[in-house]
Design an enzyme around this catalytic site. Structure first.
Site, PDB file in Angstrom:
ATOM      1  N   ASN B 147      -7.582 -10.103  -1.396  1.00 61.61           N
ATOM      2  CA  ASN B 147      -7.833  -8.673  -1.223  1.00 61.61           C
ATOM      3  C   ASN B 147      -6.686  -7.869  -1.822  1.00 61.61           C
ATOM      4  OD1 ASN B 147      -8.386  -6.106  -0.349  1.00 61.61           O
ATOM      5  ND2 ASN B 147      -8.137  -6.563   1.837  1.00 61.61           N
ATOM      6  N   CYS B 150      -7.046  -3.159  -0.220  1.00 61.11           N
ATOM      7  CA  CYS B 150      -7.120  -2.491   1.084  1.00 61.11           C
ATOM      8  C   CYS B 150      -6.549  -1.081   0.960  1.00 61.11           C
ATOM      9  CB  CYS B 150      -6.367  -3.243   2.165  1.00 61.11           C
ATOM     10  SG  CYS B 150      -6.454  -2.385   3.749  1.00 61.11           S
TER      11      CYS B 150
END
Lengths: 259, 316
Positions: B147, B150
């Site tokens: 990820n 974010c």
């Protein structure tokens, strides 16, 4: 937790801003006072979490759950327009609820405004508990016009003490002022259960737990995403670690709060 | 045989049941439906509601090196057809995930899981991936989803996903510590998502997933202040589906590696639309939070909806 369709059997106005709704359906997931349900509304993306006020026919597929809600925004306003016969998609049996095993002989219930409903089911269950000798309920409102469920608590057999912030009924001031008057009488409370706005909870924590030394269980409110522990939207820090208000709460014990 | 299978056989006597299987970086999924990170915890709580082995797989909660509480509350604000969240990567930290969360998951899930990794430095991404890869639970992990997008943490997260060179550096570092497929989760909060996807591909990513949430805000009219304590949050839900479809379409046309499409999917029809945009598989996020059975219900509906549109396979 259970998801199913419920039929509205009643939706009535109790005060200028407070309504009561009865929903018929499978209530088998409702296991403790202080739990909440999460209602899906047509015009809103997220569900509306609302405390259970009363439940009937737990083992009966045609049971019913009663909620009392305050009109605070567009979602609750939409709820007032729902008519009996309408069906709602509801998650039931959410949250931990109050543990009544710690009540002792003389439990005290303290509710403020829209936080009062879950205490009704708590009072009902406590009065059915063998070793409970009396249940005292302090109900706090802003003004006499907003009062509701006073007679219902009395009908259960509770001693009801009232406080209004403007002094229009009962003790002038807050629930903690009414509590101070009860203490002077030497009430001998064994445990307390409370629900209400944040500032009230903090005041109750200070006066009832810290000063008077009575342990209790407090029901908290927070903006939730899911209501069943998946999104981490409503987390808080406690002595015993991070907790999700929706799943590990909404009821937390005085001893675990970081206040 | 499930009730759904029975229904389809009754409807389509003599014809084949549509095949929902897809292949993602060399691993076959029974269906393309993957609950998205942050909406499904570490899976085992949803296993109390239904058998989560019906899923293609799921992406577990974004995991960092150290435990994180995340942002102050309120972290949630409702929007028309969606929601803002500013959770801020609350998670117990990689070591607790290895010792506590994955053993609980192993008892209820027998498919490869997607391990979602977050970080605040290139070293952190690599270290979290390395610890998971070398742990006793490594056999449970099918893919790493990194990820770099974010929007709710500062000094990390999305800052890696908004610059092609930085995104490439993360891929390079993670590539060194694992042989498992690496999928990079991309941010829509950029001017050119294609250039970032291409950079990830060039540095050895096995796939990309998109879109993470779109940065947004809401105000409380009574307090005149932002609803979220973090001020801004990430928008998800049906409101973002068209944006997600557009970005998946652009990226899928520009890279050779598989694309996982996500953003506002809440029905089997949405799944098909996302796959028509070029996705190999899809992730379901906010829908799980409104209906805890959403992913299961979409999987159940998929064969019949495919049949309705004359689609016999999703591997096209």
């Amino acid at each position: 937790m259970k998801q199913s369709l419920y039929t509205i059997t009643e939706n009535t106005q109790l005060t200028p801003s407070t309504w009561r709704m009865k929903l018929k359906g499978d209530v088998s997931a409702v296991t403790a006072p202080g739990q909440f349900i999460d209602i899906r509304l047509d015009e809103h993306f997220l569900r509306r979490p609302i405390s259970v006020c009363d439940v009937e026919g737990c083992d009966d597929p045609a049971g019913a759950v009663t909620i009392i809600y305050k009109v605070l925004g567009q979602g609750t306003e939409e709820m007032t327009r729902l008519a009996p016969g309408a069906e709602l998609d509801v998650l039931t049996g959410l949250g931990n609820g109050y543990d009544l095993n710690d009540a002792g002989e003389r439990p005290l219930l303290i509710g403020g405004g829209v936080g009062i409903p879950p205490l009704y089911l708590a009072a009902k269950k406590l009065l059915q508990t063998a070793n409970v000798k009396s249940v005292t309920v302090i109900l706090g409102f802003n003004t006499a016009e907003e009062m509701y469920y006073v007679d219902e608590f009395k009908a259960l057999g509770c001693e009801v003490v009232l406080a209004t912030a403007d002094g229009s009924f009962g003790t002038r001031g807050f629930v903690t002022d009414a509590f101070a008057e009860l203490l002077e009488r030497g009430a001998g409370f064994t445990h307390f259960y409370t629900c209400g706005p944040g500032p009230m909870l903090k005041a109750v924590y200070g006066k009832v737990y810290k000063e008077a030394g009575i342990r209790g269980q407090m029901s908290f409110e927070e903006r939730m995403g899911c209501g069943f522990g998946a999104c981490m939207g409503c987390s808080c820090k406690t002595v015993t670690g991070y907790k999700r208000i929706c799943k590990d709460g909404p009821v937390l014990r005085t001893e675990e709060l970081l206040w | 045989m499930t009730d759904m299978d029975k229904d389809i056989r009754i409807i389509d006597i003599g014809t084949e049941i549509p095949d929902t299987k897809v292949e993602l970086c060399g691993i076959t999924l029974d269906n393309p439906v993957i609950p998205a990170s942050g909406t499904f915890g570490y899976g085992y709580e949803f296993a109390e509601l239904y058998d989560i082995n019906c899923l293609g797989t799921f992406s577990f909660k974004g995991t960092t090196l150290e435990p994180r509480f995340g942002n102050d509350t309120p972290r949630i604000a409702e929007c028309p057809s969606g929601m803002l969240n500013s959770v801020g990567l609350q998670n117990p930290g990689v070591d607790a995930v290895i010792t506590d969360e994955l053993p609980k998951l192993r008892k209820v899930f027998n498919k490869p899981v997607m391990a979602n990794v977050s970080g605040f430095s290139i070293e952190e991404y690599a270290e979290v991936t390395r610890r998971l890869s070398e742990s006793g639970s490594s056999d449970m992990i099918g893919w790493f989803e990194i990820n770099i997008s974010c929007p709710n943490v500062h000094g990390g997260g999305m800052s890696f996903g908004t610059d092609p060179a930085m995104a490439g550096e993360v891929v390079k570092a993670v590539r060194k510590v694992t042989d498992k497929p690496i999928i990079i989760k991309l941010s829509p909060n950029v001017t050119d998502i294609v250039s970032i996807a291409k950079s990830c591909e060039a540095e050895g990513a096995d796939g990309v997933s998109l879109i993470n949430t779109l940065m947004g805000m809401r105000f409380d009219l009574k307090t005149r202040k932002p609803i979220l304590a973090n001020v801004t949050g990430g928008l998800s839900g049906p409101a973002v589906l068209p944006v997600a479809l557009r970005m998946v379409y652009q990226v899928a046309n520009a890279v050779e590696i598989p694309v996982i499409g996500m953003g506002g999917i809440s029905s089997a029809e949405d799944v098909l639309e996302m796959m028509m945009a070029g996705a190999t598989a899809v992730e379901i996020g906010a829908a799980n939070l409104v209906n805890p059975y959403a992913s299961r219900d979409i999987i159940k509906a998929l064969p019949e909806v495919m049949a309705g549109y004359g689609i016999s396979t999703l591997r096209e």
